[in-house]
Scaffold this motif. Structure first.
Motif, PDB file in Angstrom:
ATOM      1  N   PHE A   9       0.995  -1.234  -0.005  1.00  0.00           N
ATOM      2  CA  PHE A   9       0.093  -0.016   0.074  1.00  0.00           C
ATOM      3  C   PHE A   9       0.789   1.177   0.014  1.00  0.00           C
ATOM      4  CE2 PHE A   9      -2.705   3.021   2.375  1.00  0.00           C
ATOM      5  CZ  PHE A   9      -4.032   2.999   1.367  1.00  0.00           C
ATOM      6  N   ASP A  10       0.493   2.059  -1.019  1.00  0.00           N
ATOM      7  CA  ASP A  10       1.416   3.449  -1.006  1.00  0.00           C
ATOM      8  C   ASP A  10       0.453   4.552  -0.108  1.00  0.00           C
ATOM      9  OD1 ASP A  10       2.306   6.227  -1.721  1.00  0.00           O
ATOM     10  OD2 ASP A  10       3.083   5.256  -3.510  1.00  0.00           O
ATOM     11  N   LEU A  11       0.758   4.762   1.005  1.00  0.00           N
ATOM     12  CA  LEU A  11       0.039   5.625   1.875  1.00  0.00           C
ATOM     13  C   LEU A  11       0.008   6.940   1.361  1.00  0.00           C
ATOM     14  CD1 LEU A  11      -1.813   6.086   4.507  1.00  0.00           C
ATOM     15  CD2 LEU A  11       0.462   6.387   5.623  1.00  0.00           C
ATOM     16  N   TRP A  12       0.827   7.800   0.729  1.00  0.00           N
ATOM     17  CA  TRP A  12       1.181   9.050   0.373  1.00  0.00           C
ATOM     18  C   TRP A  12       0.100   9.039  -0.866  1.00  0.00           C
ATOM     19  CZ3 TRP A  12       2.946  13.427   2.147  1.00  0.00           C
ATOM     20  CH2 TRP A  12       2.930  14.497   1.332  1.00  0.00           C
ATOM     21  N   LYS A  13       0.090   8.121  -1.881  1.00  0.00           N
ATOM     22  CA  LYS A  13      -0.925   8.172  -3.042  1.00  0.00           C
ATOM     23  C   LYS A  13      -2.360   7.893  -2.738  1.00  0.00           C
ATOM     24  CE  LYS A  13       1.661   6.242  -6.967  1.00  0.00           C
ATOM     25  NZ  LYS A  13       2.090   4.973  -7.663  1.00  0.00           N
ATOM     26  N   ALA A  14      -2.582   6.969  -1.638  1.00  0.00           N
ATOM     27  CA  ALA A  14      -3.900   6.882  -1.189  1.00  0.00           C
ATOM     28  C   ALA A  14      -4.459   8.115  -0.592  1.00  0.00           C
ATOM     29  CB  ALA A  14      -3.868   5.663  -0.205  1.00  0.00           C
ATOM     30  N   ALA A  15      -3.558   8.980   0.222  1.00  0.00           N
ATOM     31  CA  ALA A  15      -4.073  10.076   0.815  1.00  0.00           C
ATOM     32  C   ALA A  15      -4.494  11.110  -0.341  1.00  0.00           C
ATOM     33  CB  ALA A  15      -3.152  10.836   1.909  1.00  0.00           C
ATOM     34  N   GLU A  16      -3.490  11.314  -1.416  1.00  0.00           N
ATOM     35  CA  GLU A  16      -3.904  12.071  -2.412  1.00  0.00           C
ATOM     36  C   GLU A  16      -4.552  11.795  -3.747  1.00  0.00           C
ATOM     37  OE1 GLU A  16      -2.699  15.100  -2.120  1.00  0.00           O
ATOM     38  OE2 GLU A  16      -1.850  14.856   0.094  1.00  0.00           O
ATOM     39  N   SER A  17      -4.995  10.645  -4.069  1.00  0.00           N
ATOM     40  CA  SER A  17      -5.669  10.281  -5.402  1.00  0.00           C
ATOM     41  C   SER A  17      -6.643   9.146  -4.909  1.00  0.00           C
ATOM     42  CB  SER A  17      -4.455   9.476  -6.066  1.00  0.00           C
ATOM     43  OG  SER A  17      -5.000   8.900  -7.290  1.00  0.00           O
ATOM     44  N   LEU A  21      -2.007  11.300   7.054  1.00  0.00           N
ATOM     45  CA  LEU A  21      -2.335  10.760   5.702  1.00  0.00           C
ATOM     46  C   LEU A  21      -3.167   9.682   5.805  1.00  0.00           C
ATOM     47  CD1 LEU A  21       1.408  10.815   4.322  1.00  0.00           C
ATOM     48  CD2 LEU A  21      -0.591  12.395   3.789  1.00  0.00           C
ATOM     49  N   ALA A  22      -3.197   8.683   6.621  1.00  0.00           N
ATOM     50  CA  ALA A  22      -3.797   7.562   6.555  1.00  0.00           C
ATOM     51  C   ALA A  22      -5.389   8.000   6.835  1.00  0.00           C
ATOM     52  CB  ALA A  22      -3.453   6.673   7.839  1.00  0.00           C
ATOM     53  N   ALA A  23      -5.595   8.923   7.605  1.00  0.00           N
ATOM     54  CA  ALA A  23      -6.823   9.490   7.953  1.00  0.00           C
ATOM     55  C   ALA A  23      -7.484   9.798   6.365  1.00  0.00           C
ATOM     56  CB  ALA A  23      -7.070  10.608   8.911  1.00  0.00           C
ATOM     57  N   ARG A  24      -6.814  10.596   5.682  1.00  0.00           N
ATOM     58  CA  ARG A  24      -7.396  11.197   4.491  1.00  0.00           C
ATOM     59  C   ARG A  24      -7.456   9.813   3.578  1.00  0.00           C
ATOM     60  NH1 ARG A  24      -2.846  15.374   3.357  1.00  0.00           N
ATOM     61  NH2 ARG A  24      -3.540  15.041   1.307  1.00  0.00           N
ATOM     62  N   ALA A  25      -6.405   8.965   3.602  1.00  0.00           N
ATOM     63  CA  ALA A  25      -6.536   7.683   2.581  1.00  0.00           C
ATOM     64  C   ALA A  25      -7.881   7.016   3.250  1.00  0.00           C
ATOM     65  CB  ALA A  25      -5.377   6.824   2.952  1.00  0.00           C
ATOM     66  N   SER A  26      -8.190   6.719   4.387  1.00  0.00           N
ATOM     67  CA  SER A  26      -9.560   6.036   4.683  1.00  0.00           C
ATOM     68  C   SER A  26     -10.708   6.756   4.501  1.00  0.00           C
ATOM     69  CB  SER A  26      -9.481   5.961   6.465  1.00  0.00           C
ATOM     70  OG  SER A  26      -8.450   5.117   6.952  1.00  0.00           O
ATOM     71  N   ARG A  27     -10.752   8.091   4.456  1.00  0.00           N
ATOM     72  CA  ARG A  27     -11.780   8.727   3.650  1.00  0.00           C
ATOM     73  C   ARG A  27     -12.015   8.476   2.393  1.00  0.00           C
ATOM     74  NH1 ARG A  27     -12.252  12.959   0.820  1.00  0.00           N
ATOM     75  NH2 ARG A  27     -10.298  13.901   1.200  1.00  0.00           N
ATOM     76  N   ARG A  28     -10.743   8.440   1.592  1.00  0.00           N
ATOM     77  CA  ARG A  28     -11.006   8.339   0.158  1.00  0.00           C
ATOM     78  C   ARG A  28     -11.163   6.828  -0.170  1.00  0.00           C
ATOM     79  NH1 ARG A  28      -9.157  12.455  -2.868  1.00  0.00           N
ATOM     80  NH2 ARG A  28      -7.750  13.935  -1.925  1.00  0.00           N
ATOM     81  N   LEU A  29     -10.924   5.859   0.719  1.00  0.00           N
ATOM     82  CA  LEU A  29     -11.208   4.545   0.433  1.00  0.00           C
ATOM     83  C   LEU A  29     -12.832   4.137   0.982  1.00  0.00           C
ATOM     84  CD1 LEU A  29      -8.115   2.945   1.531  1.00  0.00           C
ATOM     85  CD2 LEU A  29      -9.006   2.671  -0.718  1.00  0.00           C
ATOM     86  N   GLY A  30     -13.540   5.044   1.466  1.00  0.00           N
ATOM     87  CA  GLY A  30     -14.794   4.927   2.172  1.00  0.00           C
ATOM     88  C   GLY A  30     -14.826   4.455   3.319  1.00  0.00           C
TER      89      GLY A  30
END
Length: 351
Positions: free
Chosen positions: A49-57, A122-131
């Motif tokens: 898992f790429d945490l930075w990408k997941a937070a941004e994309s 970043l993980a909080a933002r990634a969680s939101r993007r992943l629903g």
């Protein structure tokens, strides 16, 4: 009431450098073959898992979700345990905890803690993007070396430790709130949040923050000799995540809960594969269902005896067998009869 979701699999203990454990796709295929319905992804593991990408994309998050969906799976949650551990580190653990951080911040406690906080954001933002609405973590620890009160703890030591713990975690809880994500602290020995009393100490200091929740893992309660069913009764409103992990505690004349510095296989308290330990999972699933737990039942496999492949396969079946499909009927409705108010008053002898 709602039916608990599952089984999910926490990937932290399975990911590795060799196939099929080295990529998310191959791990997803492996987990699906063993009967899992979801994956809990450790956000710190760059192999998966790429945490930075997941937070941004959103595009990247869609790709990750699509990868696991190819095998009939979903993502249950992200976990940030090793990142949370670095938010609060007692100097006694500096060298060991440095291994969890990039080289650029090693040896610098303040920089390491700041880096960990950034990763959690970043993980909080990634969680939101992943629903996703929940994220697991560790609290870290300032006070753990002083868990046994001898030599006598100086007055104010523990209060100062928890004041600082709250100062560091409150902004991260606010970030999680902004992203619509509950932050679930695993109640765990070696963390400052290792039982109900210590969780309450932090909760009070963060103003009963609505995002401050609990990751419930009964295996750690067995090793501490805590009453895990009573814990559910007390804290069910704060329990947001559930690790299904078994354990046993067999004290002897030589050792008890401290384990005598022995290896896991020789300790009085040790983790076991599901069904091989002493945890009363029937009662746990009953209580969580009664209290309308809406999350996932996630296997966290840690066993010093059984092969991990067998532990995973048996664990998935174990969880499925313990999930209680909730009823939409009241069993004694067949004997009921509606009465108008006048007859109810007559039954009660009300004039």
């Amino acid at each position: 009431m709602r039916t608990i979701k599952g089984p999910s699999l926490h990937l932290a203990q399975f990911s590795g450098d060799q196939p099929p454990f080295d990529t998310l796709a191959t791990l997803a295929a492996w987990a699906a073959e063993r009967g899992f319905a979801a994956l809990q992804i450790p956000a710190w593991d760059g192999r998966l898992f790429d945490l930075w990408k997941a937070a941004e994309s959103d595009t990247y998050c869609d790709e990750v979700a699509g990868t696991v969906a190819e095998y009939g799976l979903v993502i249950s949650e992200l976990t940030t345990h090793l990142l949370g551990q670095l938010v609060a580190v007692h100097p006694a653990y500096d060298l060991m905890c440095d291994a969890f951080a990039p080289e650029v911040v090693r040896g610098d406690g303040a920089a390491r803690s700041e880096w960990a906080g950034q990763q959690l954001r970043l993980a909080a933002r990634a969680s939101r993007r992943l629903g996703l609405s929940r994220m697991g973590t560790f609290s870290g620890s300032f006070a753990w070396p002083y868990v046994f009160p001898f030599p006598q703890r100086p007055e104010g030591l523990i209060e100062a430790a928890f004041d600082e713990l709250a100062r560091r975690w409150r902004p991260l809880l606010d970030v999680c709130d902004a992203q619509g994500v509950d932050l679930c602290f695993e109640i765990h020995p070696s963390e400052d949040l290792h039982d109900g009393a210590t969780f309450e100490m932090l909760l009070e200091r963060v103003g009963a923050h609505p995002r401050c929740r609990i990751l419930f893992d009964p295996s750690h309660f067995v090793l501490q000799q805590l009453k895990y069913l009573d814990f559910i009764d007390i804290y069910h409103e704060r329990i947001g995540m559930f690790h299904v992990k078994d354990a046993e505690f067999n004290p002897t004349g030589r050792q008890g809960i401290y384990g005598g510095y022995q290896s896991w296989v020789d300790r009085a308290g040790r983790f076991r594969s599901l069904g091989d330990g002493q945890v009363d999972f029937k009662s746990i699933f009953s209580k969580l269902t009664q209290y309308d737990f809406s999350g996932w039942a996630t296997l966290e496999w840690e066993c010093c005896l059984k092969d991990q492949d067998d532990g995973a396969r048996e664990g998935a079946a174990f969880i499925r067998d313990h999930i209680i499909p909730v009823t939409d009927k009241v069993f004694d409705d067949f004997a009921g009869a509606p009465l108008e108010r006048a007859r109810i008053d007559a039954l009660l002898g009300i004039a």
